[in-house]
Scaffold this motif. Structure first.
Motif, short mmCIF file in Angstrom:
data_model
loop_
_atom_site.label_atom_id
_atom_site.label_comp_id
_atom_site.label_asym_id
_atom_site.label_seq_id
_atom_site.Cartn_x
_atom_site.Cartn_y
_atom_site.Cartn_z
N LEU A 153 26.50 45.91 41.79
CA LEU A 153 27.02 47.26 41.63
C LEU A 153 28.17 47.29 40.63
CD1 LEU A 153 27.65 49.81 44.45
CD2 LEU A 153 29.48 49.33 42.85
N SER A 154 29.06 46.32 40.67
CA SER A 154 30.21 46.32 39.76
C SER A 154 29.79 46.12 38.32
CB SER A 154 31.21 45.24 40.18
OG SER A 154 30.65 43.95 40.06
N THR A 155 28.80 45.26 38.08
CA THR A 155 28.32 45.06 36.72
C THR A 155 27.58 46.29 36.21
OG1 THR A 155 28.12 42.67 37.07
CG2 THR A 155 26.86 43.61 35.26
N THR A 156 26.83 46.96 37.09
CA THR A 156 26.03 48.10 36.68
C THR A 156 26.88 49.32 36.37
OG1 THR A 156 24.22 47.28 38.08
CG2 THR A 156 24.09 49.57 37.36
N TRP A 157 28.02 49.49 37.05
CA TRP A 157 28.78 50.73 36.94
C TRP A 157 30.17 50.57 36.33
CZ3 TRP A 157 27.11 55.63 37.92
CH2 TRP A 157 25.89 55.78 38.58
N PHE A 158 30.77 49.38 36.34
CA PHE A 158 32.18 49.24 36.00
C PHE A 158 32.37 48.43 34.71
CE2 PHE A 158 32.30 50.47 40.37
CZ PHE A 158 33.48 51.18 40.50
N ALA A 159 33.47 48.75 34.01
CA ALA A 159 33.85 48.06 32.79
C ALA A 159 34.31 46.63 33.11
CB ALA A 159 34.95 48.83 32.06
N PRO A 160 34.32 45.73 32.10
CA PRO A 160 34.69 44.33 32.36
C PRO A 160 36.06 44.16 32.98
CG PRO A 160 33.63 44.51 30.22
CD PRO A 160 33.81 45.91 30.72
N ASP A 161 37.04 45.03 32.64
CA ASP A 161 38.38 44.86 33.19
C ASP A 161 38.53 45.46 34.59
OD1 ASP A 161 38.09 47.45 32.38
OD2 ASP A 161 40.12 47.64 31.55
N GLN A 162 37.43 45.96 35.17
CA GLN A 162 37.44 46.49 36.54
C GLN A 162 36.41 45.81 37.44
OE1 GLN A 162 36.67 50.67 35.88
NE2 GLN A 162 38.84 51.14 35.57
N ARG A 163 35.65 44.87 36.88
CA ARG A 163 34.53 44.29 37.63
C ARG A 163 34.97 43.51 38.85
NH1 ARG A 163 31.01 42.88 32.72
NH2 ARG A 163 32.27 41.00 32.63
N ALA A 164 35.95 42.62 38.68
CA ALA A 164 36.37 41.80 39.82
C ALA A 164 36.94 42.65 40.94
CB ALA A 164 37.39 40.76 39.36
N THR A 165 37.69 43.70 40.57
CA THR A 165 38.26 44.59 41.59
C THR A 165 37.16 45.33 42.34
OG1 THR A 165 40.23 44.89 40.22
CG2 THR A 165 39.87 46.47 42.00
N ALA A 166 36.16 45.86 41.60
CA ALA A 166 35.05 46.56 42.25
C ALA A 166 34.24 45.61 43.12
CB ALA A 166 34.14 47.20 41.19
N THR A 167 34.04 44.38 42.67
CA THR A 167 33.34 43.38 43.48
C THR A 167 34.10 43.11 44.77
OG1 THR A 167 32.36 42.31 41.54
CG2 THR A 167 32.52 41.00 43.54
N ALA A 168 35.44 43.00 44.66
CA ALA A 168 36.25 42.74 45.86
C ALA A 168 36.12 43.87 46.86
CB ALA A 168 37.71 42.54 45.45
N VAL A 169 36.21 45.12 46.39
CA VAL A 169 36.12 46.26 47.31
C VAL A 169 34.75 46.30 47.97
CG1 VAL A 169 36.15 48.77 47.46
CG2 VAL A 169 37.85 47.60 46.05
N ALA A 170 33.68 46.17 47.18
CA ALA A 170 32.33 46.29 47.72
C ALA A 170 31.98 45.15 48.67
CB ALA A 170 31.31 46.34 46.57
N SER A 171 32.42 43.94 48.37
CA SER A 171 32.04 42.79 49.19
C SER A 171 32.94 42.62 50.41
CB SER A 171 32.08 41.51 48.33
OG SER A 171 33.37 41.31 47.79
N LEU A 172 34.18 43.11 50.35
CA LEU A 172 35.10 42.90 51.46
C LEU A 172 35.06 44.00 52.51
CD1 LEU A 172 38.24 41.47 49.61
CD2 LEU A 172 36.62 40.24 51.03
N PHE A 173 34.41 45.12 52.22
CA PHE A 173 34.36 46.19 53.22
C PHE A 173 33.52 45.79 54.43
CE2 PHE A 173 36.88 49.21 51.10
CZ PHE A 173 36.99 50.33 51.90
N ALA A 174 32.54 44.91 54.25
CA ALA A 174 31.79 44.41 55.41
C ALA A 174 32.72 43.62 56.33
CB ALA A 174 30.63 43.54 54.95
N TYR A 175 33.63 42.86 55.74
CA TYR A 175 34.62 42.13 56.54
C TYR A 175 35.60 43.10 57.19
CZ TYR A 175 32.90 37.98 54.10
OH TYR A 175 32.10 36.98 53.62
N LEU A 176 35.94 44.17 56.48
CA LEU A 176 36.83 45.17 57.04
C LEU A 176 36.18 45.85 58.25
CD1 LEU A 176 39.64 46.34 56.47
CD2 LEU A 176 38.54 48.16 55.18
#
Length: 464
Positions: A153-176
């Protein structure tokens, strides 16, 4: 010195990535504001999937009175989450061929059916138990998409300088979501009163009250999942009209070629084990955290708060470190080394504290809280950093396939841990040693890992 002019061939660069087409046309890229809506919908679904998966562990004592669940039953209910990863190849194929929308709709449908199945208010206990187990399994089938599609999702929708942050939000919400269950369950569902002074009728009324509260939470979770399913059905595009970066628009390997490359890449297998072992162990360990902390005289509510803060702390710290990785690129290995070193120290501290009768170390509530929370913070926050490093290492393998393989391995470790727990559930101190050993094992592998950043090179240099 009399040397002649260089030829055209001599002026060619020595190092050119084999997957870059030097004669390709420039890619028109654009980021859309709707990407935040897409990220929000996906993250909320991941939160609900994690909450349903970790529903029974934090209220194991209450579930024992309401439905007669034993410790083995609780371990099996948690085990249905990793078991849902068995058909992970189907979800990764669907994501690769049809996009994220098709895979997400199928996963959300399983979540709705699972939440509805376990919420059927039957009075017959044997049939009710089977429905609850079936509902947990259906919810587990949504795990491959919810836990591995974040980088896609982060690669498909977000710019390179936002990818890691979007990956963190999307992957960590299951843990949340699993963290929220540590609070929602013990706060709404009352703990059983096991005092001997109560009469049999009073105990029966207490069990009915516990069962009603559990039913109320399951109804609320069903309503929330149904609303999110409707939102995804109405609006969740497979991809944006224009890609946000060069890497998002580049040609990827086919499904079969990707699997073959991953299984033959020793560097990928090395870092995959470094990810799967500690995250798989802590997933199973936190799923039965109440059981782990009971010998240390920690109540069900206190165990819930410990699990909550350890997971929430990991999510917050993980997003912060992902944002740091976006601003200072090419430092993923160093970040992981620091995280895993902290996890190794914290898990050793917690394990020795639980054995205070042998080690004579001080064992107080503050020490148990601190050490346990630090373990969760360091391990859970490493998840998005690991996922980004996977993709950089094996690019141009599609993100969904890469993360699907590693999350399957992590859940395989969780499943094996919970499988052994169903046989060795009387003394669970061995789980703490497994946690410490997994952190040390991962730290050694990361220290010897040679990092590379192929996708970052494509975005930063080729686009320029």
């Amino acid at each position: 010195m009399g040397a002649g002019s260089s030829t055209e061939a001599e002026r060619e660069p020595l190092l050119v990535p084999s997957y870059v087409e030097t004669n390709s046309n420039p890619v028109n890229s654009r980021v859309y504001g709707r990407r935040w809506l897409v990220l929000t919908l996906f993250s909320l679904l991941a939160l609900m999937q994690g909450m349903v998966w970790n529903f029974w562990g934090p209220i194991q004592n209450s579930a024992a009175h309401a439905y007669g669940f034993t410790k083995s039953d609780i371990a099996i209910l948690v085990l249905w989450g990793p078991a849902g990863f068995l058909p992970w190849l189907l979800f990764m194929w669907l994501m690769d061929k049809k996009g994220l929308r098709a895979s997400l709709l199928l996963s959300t449908l399983f979540m709705v059916l699972g939440a509805a199945l376990r919420s059927i208010p039957l009075t017959g206990q044997p049939l009710r138990r089977w429905l609850i187990h079936g509902g947990q399994l259906l919810n587990g089938l949504a795990g491959p998409t919810m836990m591995s599609a974040g980088p896609y999702l982060s690669t498909t929708w977000f710019a390179p300088d936002q990818r890691a942050t979007a990956t963190a939000v999307a992957s960590l919400f299951a843990y949340l979501g699993s963290a929220a269950s540590f609070i929602v369950g013990p706060l709404i569902v009352p703990a059983p009163n096991d005092t001997q002074a109560l009469a049999t009728i009073s105990a029966a009324v207490s069990d009915i009250s516990i069962r009603d509260r559990i039913q109320l939470v399951m109804y609320a979770e069903l309503a929330a999942i149904a609303v999110l399913f409707g939102a995804v059905l109405l609006y969740f595009p497979a991809r944006p009209p224009m890609p946000p970066s060069v890497a998002a628009a580049s040609q990827r390997l086919s499904y079969r070629s990707s699997i073959c490359r991953l299984l033959s890449n020793l560097r990928f297998l090395m870092i995959a084990l470094a990810y799967a072992v500690p995250t798989g162990v802590i997933a199973g360990w936190s799923g039965v955290l109440d059981m782990v902390l009971t010998p240390a005289k920690v109540s069900q509510v206190d165990a819930g708060w410990i699990g909550f803060w350890s997971t929430v702390g990991g999510c917050v710290f993980g997003v912060a470190m992902a944002r740091f990785a976006d601003s200072i690129r090419g430092m993923l290995k160093l970040i992981l080394v620091l995280m895993l070193a902290g996890a190794s120290l914290a898990s050793t501290w917690f394990t020795l504290t639980c054995l205070s009768s042998y080690t004579h170390l001080p064992s107080t509530s503050a020490i148990l809280y601190t050490s346990c929370i630090l373990v969760g913070i360091f391990i859970n926050s490493s998840v998005p950093i690991f996922l980004e490093l996977f993709i950089e290492t094996v690019y141009p393998v599609p993100e969904g396939i890469t993360c699907g393989v590693v999350t399957f391995l992590g859940n395989l470790v969780t499943g094996l841990l919970l499988f052994f727990l169903t046989f060795y559930c009387k003394d669970v101190s061995w789980l703490n040693w497994c946690l410490t050993g997994s952190c040390l094992f991962s730290l050694v592998l990361i220290l010897f890992f040679r990092e590379s950043y192929d996708r970052l090179y494509l975005d930063v240099f080729v686009s320029v």
